[in-house]
Scaffold this motif. Structure first.
Motif, PDB file in Angstrom:
ATOM      1  N   LEU A   8       0.823  -1.197   0.000  1.00  0.00           N
ATOM      2  CA  LEU A   8       0.000   0.000   0.000  1.00  0.00           C
ATOM      3  C   LEU A   8       0.864   1.258   0.000  1.00  0.00           C
ATOM      4  O   LEU A   8       1.866   1.340   0.721  1.00  0.00           O
ATOM      5  N   LEU A   9       0.480   2.215  -0.792  1.00  0.00           N
ATOM      6  CA  LEU A   9       1.179   3.494  -0.837  1.00  0.00           C
ATOM      7  C   LEU A   9       0.958   4.263   0.468  1.00  0.00           C
ATOM      8  O   LEU A   9      -0.078   4.132   1.112  1.00  0.00           O
ATOM      9  N   ASP A  10       1.940   5.075   0.806  1.00  0.00           N
ATOM     10  CA  ASP A  10       1.790   5.990   1.929  1.00  0.00           C
ATOM     11  C   ASP A  10       0.755   7.048   1.549  1.00  0.00           C
ATOM     12  O   ASP A  10       0.790   7.582   0.438  1.00  0.00           O
ATOM     13  N   CYS A  11      -0.174   7.346   2.448  1.00  0.00           N
ATOM     14  CA  CYS A  11      -1.272   8.260   2.132  1.00  0.00           C
ATOM     15  C   CYS A  11      -1.488   9.283   3.241  1.00  0.00           C
ATOM     16  O   CYS A  11      -1.223   9.017   4.418  1.00  0.00           O
ATOM     17  N   ILE A  12      -1.999  10.429   2.855  1.00  0.00           N
ATOM     18  CA  ILE A  12      -2.529  11.413   3.783  1.00  0.00           C
ATOM     19  C   ILE A  12      -4.045  11.271   3.752  1.00  0.00           C
ATOM     20  O   ILE A  12      -4.636  11.145   2.669  1.00  0.00           O
ATOM     21  N   GLU A  13      -4.690  11.258   4.903  1.00  0.00           N
ATOM     22  CA  GLU A  13      -6.129  11.067   4.948  1.00  0.00           C
ATOM     23  C   GLU A  13      -6.807  12.176   5.740  1.00  0.00           C
ATOM     24  O   GLU A  13      -6.256  12.695   6.704  1.00  0.00           O
TER      25      GLU A  13
END
Length: 228
Positions: A8-13
């Motif tokens: 999974l890609l690193d994400c900002i949520e």
């Protein structure tokens, strides 16, 4: 393309309320990162909308050929200034697999594909449109801002049954020096011919986003949430 599930890609949520019923995955452009469109959230939001999880993934860092091989966040390598040959097709497919993994994670978190909107700007929009062609399980919608459909010569072969049920919002600046307006228009026309419901908008701006565009996008989101 590998059949293994990518990491999974690193994400900002950002969640607008508890237990989000909808998700918007928003892909940034070349050399930017997941923070790029976070400021758009309060501008596009409307009080009556359901709780939404906005997910802003960071593209992998890779060498970009037209930038003298400098490494930066990119959804695919750009190998040529000519749009017909610009996108590294293997890189596009790799990014689609990574986005599909994020969509699958949303389903695990209680938001099915039918309540996921995939959006992207420029290079991120190109991946969005390419991913949309390959969605046998349709998303709630696709958003392509200042972008084009990559590898258009192979698009018909990539199109799967059911994909055209996804509504599309496309917007472009009439003064765009990066992705020519004609490329956006041609991509929208191809999608329409393939059966997609495309809402096309043009604005007097360069390769960017403007306030009027955000209002129009909010109206389009509104219709998606109401339909869902």
């Amino acid at each position: 393309m590998s059949t293994t599930t990518p990491a999974l890609l690193d994400c900002i949520e950002h969640e607008t309320g508890p237990a989000p019923a909808w998700s918007v995955l928003w892909l940034h452009g070349l050399g930017a990162d997941g923070h790029d469109f976070v400021p758009v959230v309060p501008e596009v939001l409307r009080p009556h909308w359901p709780a939404i999880r906005f997910v802003f993934p960071n593209a992998p860092v890779r060498a970009v050929t037209i930038n003298n091989g400098v490494r930066m966040r990119a959804w695919y390598d750009i190998v040529d200034f000519d749009l017909a040959n610009r996108a590294d097709e293997d890189g596009v497919l790799e990014s689609i697999a990574q986005i599909d993994a994020l969509i699958a994670r949303e389903a695990e978190r209680g938001v099915p594909a039918s309540r996921v909107i995939l959006a992207g700007f420029s290079q991120g929009g190109a991946v969005t449109l390419a991913a949309g062609l390959r969605r046998s399980t349709p998303l709630a919608g696709l958003v392509g801002l200042s972008t084009y459909l990559p590898a258009a010569r192979n698009a018909a072969a990539a199109l799967v049954e059911g994909a055209a049920r996804q509504p599309v919002f496309m917007a472009h600046g009439t003064q765009d020096p990066v992705v020519p307006l004609a490329a956006g228009r041609q991509s929208a026309a191809w999608l329409r011919e393939a059966g997609f419901d495309v809402a096309w908008h043009e604005y007097p701006m360069p390769h960017s986003v403007c306030a009027e565009e955000i209002v129009d996008l909010g109206n389009w989101f509104d219709a998606r949430f109401a339909a869902g």
